[in-house]
Write an enzyme that holds these catalytic residues in place. Structure first.
Site, PDB file in Angstrom:
ATOM      1  N   LEU A  30     -16.915  56.324 -20.544  1.00  0.00           N
ATOM      2  CA  LEU A  30     -16.454  54.969 -20.271  1.00  0.00           C
ATOM      3  C   LEU A  30     -17.564  54.092 -19.704  1.00  0.00           C
ATOM      4  O   LEU A  30     -17.585  52.886 -19.910  1.00  0.00           O
ATOM      5  CB  LEU A  30     -15.273  54.998 -19.281  1.00  0.00           C
ATOM      6  CG  LEU A  30     -13.977  55.655 -19.763  1.00  0.00           C
ATOM      7  CD1 LEU A  30     -12.972  55.722 -18.625  1.00  0.00           C
ATOM      8  CD2 LEU A  30     -13.391  54.878 -20.944  1.00  0.00           C
ATOM      9  N   GLY A  31     -18.479  54.703 -18.977  1.00  0.00           N
ATOM     10  CA  GLY A  31     -19.569  53.943 -18.390  1.00  0.00           C
ATOM     11  C   GLY A  31     -20.555  54.874 -17.705  1.00  0.00           C
ATOM     12  O   GLY A  31     -20.251  56.027 -17.404  1.00  0.00           O
ATOM     13  N   GLY A  33     -23.828  54.976 -14.667  1.00  0.00           N
ATOM     14  CA  GLY A  33     -24.548  54.337 -13.583  1.00  0.00           C
ATOM     15  C   GLY A  33     -25.783  55.133 -13.244  1.00  0.00           C
ATOM     16  O   GLY A  33     -26.142  56.097 -13.931  1.00  0.00           O
ATOM     17  N   GLY A  34     -26.454  54.733 -12.173  1.00  0.00           N
ATOM     18  CA  GLY A  34     -27.692  55.389 -11.804  1.00  0.00           C
ATOM     19  C   GLY A  34     -27.511  56.828 -11.368  1.00  0.00           C
ATOM     20  O   GLY A  34     -28.405  57.655 -11.547  1.00  0.00           O
ATOM     21  N   VAL A  38     -18.999  58.063 -15.981  1.00  0.00           N
ATOM     22  CA  VAL A  38     -17.541  57.998 -15.916  1.00  0.00           C
ATOM     23  C   VAL A  38     -16.969  58.344 -17.290  1.00  0.00           C
ATOM     24  O   VAL A  38     -17.339  57.728 -18.297  1.00  0.00           O
ATOM     25  CB  VAL A  38     -17.050  56.610 -15.467  1.00  0.00           C
ATOM     26  CG1 VAL A  38     -15.524  56.572 -15.388  1.00  0.00           C
ATOM     27  CG2 VAL A  38     -17.638  56.259 -14.099  1.00  0.00           C
ATOM     28  N   LYS A  53     -15.339  60.619 -12.639  1.00  0.00           N
ATOM     29  CA  LYS A  53     -16.711  60.256 -12.309  1.00  0.00           C
ATOM     30  C   LYS A  53     -17.483  61.541 -12.020  1.00  0.00           C
ATOM     31  O   LYS A  53     -17.182  62.265 -11.066  1.00  0.00           O
ATOM     32  CB  LYS A  53     -16.734  59.328 -11.098  1.00  0.00           C
ATOM     33  CG  LYS A  53     -18.128  58.871 -10.701  1.00  0.00           C
ATOM     34  CD  LYS A  53     -18.052  57.915  -9.520  1.00  0.00           C
ATOM     35  CE  LYS A  53     -19.436  57.479  -9.089  1.00  0.00           C
ATOM     36  NZ  LYS A  53     -19.393  56.589  -7.919  1.00  0.00           N
ATOM     37  N   ASP A 147     -21.045  47.959  -2.905  1.00  0.00           N
ATOM     38  CA  ASP A 147     -21.565  47.898  -4.269  1.00  0.00           C
ATOM     39  C   ASP A 147     -20.670  47.039  -5.147  1.00  0.00           C
ATOM     40  O   ASP A 147     -20.390  47.382  -6.294  1.00  0.00           O
ATOM     41  CB  ASP A 147     -21.698  49.303  -4.862  1.00  0.00           C
ATOM     42  CG  ASP A 147     -22.637  49.349  -6.072  1.00  0.00           C
ATOM     43  OD1 ASP A 147     -23.480  48.433  -6.205  1.00  0.00           O
ATOM     44  OD2 ASP A 147     -22.528  50.276  -6.885  1.00  0.00           O
TER      45      ASP A 147
END
Length: 407
Positions: A30-31, A33-34, A38, A53, A147
């Site tokens: 789904l996504g 990040g650093g 996810v 996650k 964040d």
């Protein structure tokens, strides 16, 4: 919640579509990040889709990282609110730490911006009110998000904004605590000056980040656009970020002032709380509704409130035309004394403020502070007084005479 297990310097396996993580079946990403990815996954026990996650292998190779990861779950699960995406559970499986969230079908705010560009002001404000509602509840529970950014806000099928990924949320430290400040955390471009400086978590950090998100929704692009992260951090620390002079239709002076207050470099100049920020946006939104319905009382009250607040923050206050007229007449007379002109100036706060700032400018000041109006009149001269008075904005020039009279 299980305790973290030692990793013995070995890395957890890389998650892949079609595999399982614990009892969860991973379906698609789904996504990213650093520090995490996810996934959309399926929970066969509860027979529902979830969002998982997963910590990146490089970041999950020691006990300290896992302890921090699980603390995230504790922080996030501490707060329940309709506008916060809940955490179902946290676990470590095969050296792989992960968090399980409710899956919310819908686009994140950054996806909305990519598809639509700048949002209508009323829509942007409504979404931010949802975000601030969630943040205010989190702050009351002692949790700072740290964040906030468009990719961490998803808009559900009902059009409601829901905050997710309290990935670096932290308990608010006691003001008397001597514990050293945490390392800089957050996303460059959405950091507050205090966060960029590595200060202890505080609600004002989220207020600043929320201001940046709202500015981006109104502009259709980030307010702080720097390809060099060091340059971005430098600007965050040393500059007062300003909205561009030209903004899309619907962004009036009052809304601009609200956003700018949230973006104040000095945390003490921002809204005292997320709830106060939300209340200002709510008043602005109601003023639009009132204008559309012909409710003049709502519009008048909100406009007066804005004008009074703006007067407190502007260097030049509006003056009454009769005061300016009398000063013009006296300054042109050959019989008036410095004392009489001084007394007339002191009757109007705008004239007094303008004169004292003028004489303490580089043109007149010769070291030291000039604090008396009589000394200022002597330095400036009657001709200078006349020009100064003419430069002031007059209340009678306002279109709404009722507002001028009340002010």
């Amino acid at each position: 919640m299980p305790d973290p297990v030692p990793f013995a310097n070995s890395r957890p396996p890389v998650a892949e579509a079609g595999t399982t993580l614990g009892r969860f079946e991973l379906r698609r990403v789904l996504g990213q990040g650093g520090q995490s990815t996810v996934w959309l996954a399926f929970d066969p026990r509860m027979e529902r889709e979830v969002a998982i996650k997963v910590m990146r292998p490089a970041a999950g190779s020691d006990d300290q990282a896992v302890a921090q990861w699980l603390q995230e779950a504790r922080n996030a699960s501490r707060v329940t609110h309709p506008n916060i995406v809940p955490v179902y559970e946290a676990d470590v499986h095969g050296r792989q730490p992960y968090l399980v969230f409710e899956y919310i079908p819908g686009n994140t705010l950054d996806q909305h911006l990519q598809q639509r560009g700048a949002l209508p002001a009323a829509e942007a404000v409504a979404l931010m009110m949802d975000v601030l509602d969630a943040v205010a509840v989190a702050h009351a529970a002692g949790v700072v998000h740290r964040d906030l950014k468009p990719s961490n806000v998803v808009v559900d099928s009902a059009g409601r904004a829901r905050v997710m990924d309290f990935g670096i949320a932290a308990r608010i430290r006691d003001s008397q605590s001597q514990t050293p400040a945490a390392d800089t955390a957050g996303t460059i471009g959405y950091l507050s000056p205090e966060a960029a400086n590595g200060d202890a978590p505080a609600p004002a950090m989220d207020i600043f980040s929320a201001g940046l998100v709202l500015a981006e929704l109104l502009m259709g692009r980030p307010l702080l656009m720097e390809s060099d992260p060091h340059r971005a951090i430098y600007r965050t620390l040393h500059e007062q970020l300003e909205l561009p002079k030209v903004l899309p239709a619907g962004v009036d002076d009052r809304l601009r002032a609200i956003v700018q207050r949230a973006l104040a470099k000095d945390a003490k100049q921002r809204f005292v709380s997320a709830r106060a920020f939300q209340s200002e946006l709510e008043l602005w939104s109601k003023s639009l509704q009132g204008a559309g319905a012909g409710d003049s009382s709502v519009v008048n009250n909100s406009t007066l409130e804005f004008l009074l607040r703006r007067m407190r923050h502007k260097s030049d206050f509006p003056a009454m035309s009769d005061s300016v007229g009398r000063i013009q007449s006296m300054a042109s007379s050959e019989t008036e004394s410095v004392g009489s002109v001084t007394n007339e100036i002191l009757k109007d706060v705008a004239l007094t403020n303008k004169l004292l700032r003028l004489v303490n400018s580089a043109h007149f000041a010769r070291g030291g502070n000039i604090s008396t109006v009589s000394r200022a009149v002597s330095l400036v001269g009657f001709n200078g007084i006349r020009n100064m008075a003419l430069s002031l904005v007059l209340l009678e020039h306002m279109q709404d005479k009722a507002h001028a009279g009340q002010l």
